[in-house]
Design an enzyme around this catalytic site. Structure first.
Site, PDB file in Angstrom:
ATOM      1  N   CYS A 122       7.867  27.862  17.223  1.00 17.58           N
ATOM      2  CA  CYS A 122       7.495  26.957  17.684  1.00 17.58           C
ATOM      3  C   CYS A 122       5.904  26.490  17.260  1.00 17.58           C
ATOM      4  O   CYS A 122       5.151  27.447  17.457  1.00 17.58           O
ATOM      5  CB  CYS A 122       7.679  26.989  19.362  1.00 17.58           C
ATOM      6  SG  CYS A 122       7.150  25.437  20.314  1.00 17.58           S
ATOM      7  N   TYR A 228       7.557  17.441  21.820  1.00 11.69           N
ATOM      8  CA  TYR A 228       7.138  16.050  21.880  1.00 11.69           C
ATOM      9  C   TYR A 228       6.582  15.428  20.297  1.00 11.69           C
ATOM     10  O   TYR A 228       6.422  16.319  19.599  1.00 11.69           O
ATOM     11  CB  TYR A 228       6.240  15.549  22.863  1.00 11.69           C
ATOM     12  CG  TYR A 228       5.049  16.310  22.977  1.00 11.69           C
ATOM     13  CD1 TYR A 228       3.917  15.978  21.849  1.00 11.69           C
ATOM     14  CD2 TYR A 228       4.719  17.433  23.577  1.00 11.69           C
ATOM     15  CE1 TYR A 228       2.571  16.637  21.559  1.00 11.69           C
ATOM     16  CE2 TYR A 228       3.489  17.971  23.354  1.00 11.69           C
ATOM     17  CZ  TYR A 228       2.621  17.611  22.455  1.00 11.69           C
ATOM     18  OH  TYR A 228       1.466  18.500  22.444  1.00 11.69           O
ATOM     19  N   ALA A 229       6.674  14.095  20.306  1.00 13.23           N
ATOM     20  CA  ALA A 229       5.882  13.292  19.313  1.00 13.23           C
ATOM     21  C   ALA A 229       5.114  12.537  19.865  1.00 13.23           C
ATOM     22  O   ALA A 229       5.445  11.938  21.013  1.00 13.23           O
ATOM     23  CB  ALA A 229       6.778  12.713  18.317  1.00 13.23           C
ATOM     24  N   HIS A 259       5.284  18.262  18.180  1.00  8.72           N
ATOM     25  CA  HIS A 259       5.415  19.998  18.821  1.00  8.72           C
ATOM     26  C   HIS A 259       6.842  20.064  18.707  1.00  8.72           C
ATOM     27  O   HIS A 259       7.616  19.493  19.501  1.00  8.72           O
ATOM     28  CB  HIS A 259       4.640  19.747  20.006  1.00  8.72           C
ATOM     29  CG  HIS A 259       4.970  21.042  20.813  1.00  8.72           C
ATOM     30  ND1 HIS A 259       4.705  21.293  21.986  1.00  8.72           N
ATOM     31  CD2 HIS A 259       5.216  22.352  20.470  1.00  8.72           C
ATOM     32  CE1 HIS A 259       5.143  22.502  22.473  1.00  8.72           C
ATOM     33  NE2 HIS A 259       5.205  23.245  21.372  1.00  8.72           N
ATOM     34  N   GLY A 402      -1.642  21.442  22.004  1.00  8.58           N
ATOM     35  CA  GLY A 402      -1.092  20.283  22.529  1.00  8.58           C
ATOM     36  C   GLY A 402      -1.328  20.403  24.244  1.00  8.58           C
ATOM     37  O   GLY A 402      -1.067  21.413  24.824  1.00  8.58           O
ATOM     38  N   HIS A 428      -2.617  28.358  23.342  1.00  6.75           N
ATOM     39  CA  HIS A 428      -1.605  27.587  22.601  1.00  6.75           C
ATOM     40  C   HIS A 428      -1.531  26.063  23.353  1.00  6.75           C
ATOM     41  O   HIS A 428      -0.946  25.146  22.640  1.00  6.75           O
ATOM     42  CB  HIS A 428      -0.516  28.048  22.270  1.00  6.75           C
ATOM     43  CG  HIS A 428       0.524  28.188  23.492  1.00  6.75           C
ATOM     44  ND1 HIS A 428       0.371  28.344  24.760  1.00  6.75           N
ATOM     45  CD2 HIS A 428       1.955  27.642  23.484  1.00  6.75           C
ATOM     46  CE1 HIS A 428       1.487  28.350  25.505  1.00  6.75           C
ATOM     47  NE2 HIS A 428       2.382  27.666  24.861  1.00  6.75           N
TER      48      HIS A 428
END
Length: 505
Positions: A122, A228-229, A259, A402, A428
Site C-alpha cells: 500500500c 483515495y485520489a 493512495h 497522506g 506514513h
C-alpha cells in the site's frame, strides 16, 4: 497476572520530548529495547490506550500499541530496537506504524507477514501539474466527476485496463516495466519510484491461484477504506530547494495524490503465508508472545516463498498505481483539452508504506544486511544515498504523507539522523485514533460530507456509509505526526498540500 498501569509505566522512559524507550522486561523474551516517537499530545493517546487495556485486564480488541512494539522486540533475530512512529495504532501482529529490522546473517532471524500488513505495498504517489488553483476552480466539479468516471473505485470495483491471466503473471514479475511496455507509464515514472517500481526477487509461481483470481479483475482500481485520489494544491513550502527539485515552484500549484495498494491479491498472499507459517513455527520451535506474530525463518522455504510472493504483490501494487496514473492523466487531458505532457503531469515520487526489504545498514560500526519490515511506515533515505534517484541526491528521498479525507498532506525528505536512529524510516500518515466501528457509531455521514463542502472540497464517494470511517475525526492530527518526525530529526518538512477534490471508494 496483568500488571497495574503504574507498574507498566516503570518500564517506559521518556528520553527526550519526542522519544520514549520501552525497557526489557515490559513483555517476556525481549531481545532488544523498544522505542516510540510522540509529542505531548500524541503521547497522551498512546498512554491512554495502555491505561484502558490495564483496566480491562487486557481482554478484548487489539493489544495497545506499546505492547505490540514490545512483542516485536521479542522476535528472533531483531537488531537495535523495535521502533514505533508517531502515527502508531494497534494492528494485526505488528502495530501500524511499527518498523523492525532483522539480521539476514542470523540463522534464527525471521520474516513476519504481520510486519508488512495485509495490503502489501500500500503506498502513495504524487503527480505535479503546471496548473494553478485558479485554473482548476472553474472546472473543479467537472474534473472531479471525470476523475471519478475514469478511475474505478469501491469495494468490489473492476478495472478497465485489459488483462488476461498471462498478462497478470508478467505484471507480477515485471512491475512497472510491464506498465511501460504496455504504454501505461512514462519512462521517467520508473526513475521516481521506490525500487524503480520493480522488486527483482518476485516470483509469480509463489502467488496462489486464488490470489491471482482476486487480483485479475482489480488492476487499475482504487478500492475502498482509506484509499483515495485527491486533487491538491500547494499550501506551504518549507524547503524551497527541495520543492524546486520536485518541480514545485509556487503556492497554489496543483498536484494529484493517489493512495492505493495491492487490493485482494496482496490480502490473499498474506493470508496464505500466515497458514504456512503456523506450521513452520511448530516445526522450528519458534516462540512468539502473540500468535498474530506468526513468522518463519528468513532462510526457510516458507520464509523465502513468502518474500517472493510479497515482492510479486508489491509489483502488482506499482502496476495498479501506474494504471491509475494513466487514467488520471487521461482525465486531466480530457477536461483541459491538452496532453498530459503539456500539463507537465510528471511523477514526483511513489513510496510504499507496507513492505519488507533487504537493505544495508550500519550496526555498531559494521555494515549489515537486514530485512527491514515497514508496516504503516515509509522509507526515508538521506541525501547521497545510492538507492534514491539522481534528481533527489542533494535533497534526500521525498516522503509522501497522506492526510485523511479533507485534511492536509505533507511531503518530507529523508535525513541522516533518520538513517542512524530508525533505519531510514518515518511516519506514513495520520494514524487512526478511533476504530472503524466507533467512527460509524459516533459520526453521521451527511455531516461529514457537508463539512467537506463547507471547506470548498468537492467529493465523490462510491460508498457513502464508509465516509464516517475515514472522517478527519477518526484520525490523529497529521500535522502533529509530521511535526513530531520533523522535531525528532527523522525526516524534514518540504511541502504542505491541501485538498480541493477527493475521490474515495
Amino acid at each position: 497476572m496483568s500488571r497495574s498501569y503504574d507498574d507498566e509505566l516503570k518500564y517506559l522512559e521518556k528520553i527526550n520530548p519526542q522519544c520514549w524507550r520501552i525497557k526489557k522486561g515490559f513483555v517476556p523474551n525481549m531481545q532488544v529495547e523498544g522505542m516510540f516517537y510522540v509529542n505531548s499530545h500524541l503521547e497522551k493517546l498512546m498512554l491512554d490506550e495502555l491505561r484502558n487495556s490495564c483496566r480491562s485486564g487486557g481482554y478484548g480488541g487489539f493489544l495497545p500499541g506499546v505492547k505490540q512494539i514490545a512483542n516485536v522486540a521479542a522476535l528472533p533475530g531483531i537488531v537495535k530496537a523495535s521502533v514505533g512512529l508517531p502515527d502508531l495504532h494497534s494492528g494485526y501482529g505488528f502495530a501500524i506504524g511499527n518498523m523492525a529490522a532483522f539480521d539476514c546473517d542470523d540463522p534464527n532471524a525471521i520474516v513476519s507477514p504481520g510486519g508488512v500488513g495485509f495490503d502489501i505495498n500500500c503506498g502513495v504517489r504524487l503527480l505535479r501539474t503546471n496548473l494553478d488553483e485558479s485554473d482548476v476552480q472553474p472546472v473543479k466539479e467537472q474534473l472531479c466527476q471525470t476523475l471519478f468516471d475514469h478511475i474505478p473505485v469501491g469495494v468490489g470495483s473492476k478495472g478497465v485496463i485489459p488483462m488476461n491471466a498471462k498478462d497478470l503473471e508478467e505484471a507480477l514479475e515485471m512491475g512497472m516495466d510491464w506498465s511501460l511496455r504496455e504504454g501505461y507509464a512514462w519512462a521517467e515514472d520508473k526513475e521516481h519510484c521506490e525500487e524503480y517500481g520493480r522488486m527483482l526477487q518476485a516470483d509469480q509461481s509463489k502467488v496462489s491461484a486464488r490470489a491471482k483470481k482476486r487480483g485479475l479483475p482489480q488492476l487499475g482500481t482504487l478500492g475502498a477504506g482509506n484509499h483515495y485520489a485527491e486533487i491538491q494544491v500547494v499550501d506551504e513550502i518549507f524547503d524551497k530547494f527541495a520543492a524546486s527539485k520536485m518541480g514545485i515552484d509556487h503556492k497554489g500549484q496543483v498536484c494529484v495524490m493517489i493512495h492505493s495498494g495491492s487490493r485482494g491479491l496482496g490480502h490473499q498472499v498474506a493470508t496464505d503465508a500466515l497458514v504456512q507459517m503456523e506450521k513452520a513455527m511448530t516445526r522450528d520451535n519458534i516462540v512468539v508472545n502473540d500468535r498474530q506474530l506468526a513468522c518463519a525463518r528468513i532462510n526457510s522455504e516458507e520464509g523465502q516463498n513468502y518474500l517472493k510472493a510479497m515482492c510479486a504483490a508489491g509489483n502488482y501494487a506499482w502496476v495498479n498505481r501506474s494504471s491509475m496514473t494513466f487514467l488520471t492523466r487521461q482525465a486531466f487531458g480530457k477536461v483541459f483539452n491538452q496532453s498530459a505532457d503539456d500539463l507537465d503531469m510528471h511523477l514526483i515520487y511513489d513510496v510504499s508504506h507496507n513492505i519488507a526489504k533487504i537493505e544495508e545498514h550500519m550496526i555498531d560500526g559494521r555494515q549489515k544486511r537486514l530485512l527491514v519490515h515497514r508496516k504503516g511506515a515509509t522509507r526515508a533515505f538521506p541525501p547521497h544515498h545510492p538507492l534514491i534517484p539522481v534528481d533527489y541526491q542533494l535533497t534526500g528521498q521525498p516522503v509522501l504523507i497522506g492526510g485523511t479525507m479533507g485534511t492536509c498532506s505533507y511531503v518530507l525528505t529523508g535525513t541522516e539522523q533518520g538513517m542512524k536512529t530508525t533505519f531510514g524510516t518515518t511516519c506514513h500518515g495520520a494514524g487512526r485514533a478511533l476504530s472503524r466501528s466507533k467512527s460509524r457509531r459516533n459520526l453521521n455521514y451527511q455531516q461529514v460530507l457537508d463539512k467537506l463542502s463547507d471547506q470548498g472540497i468537492s467529493i465523490r464517494v462510491a460508498s457513502p456509509k464508509l465516509v464516517m470511517e475515514e472522517a478527519p475525526e477518526s484520525y490523529k492530527d497529521v500535522t502533529e505526526v509530521v511535526n513530531t518526525c520533523h522535531a525528532a530529526g527523522i525526516s524534514k518538512k518540504a511541502l504542505k498540500l491541501r485538498p480541493i477534490a477527493v475521490i474515495k471508494g
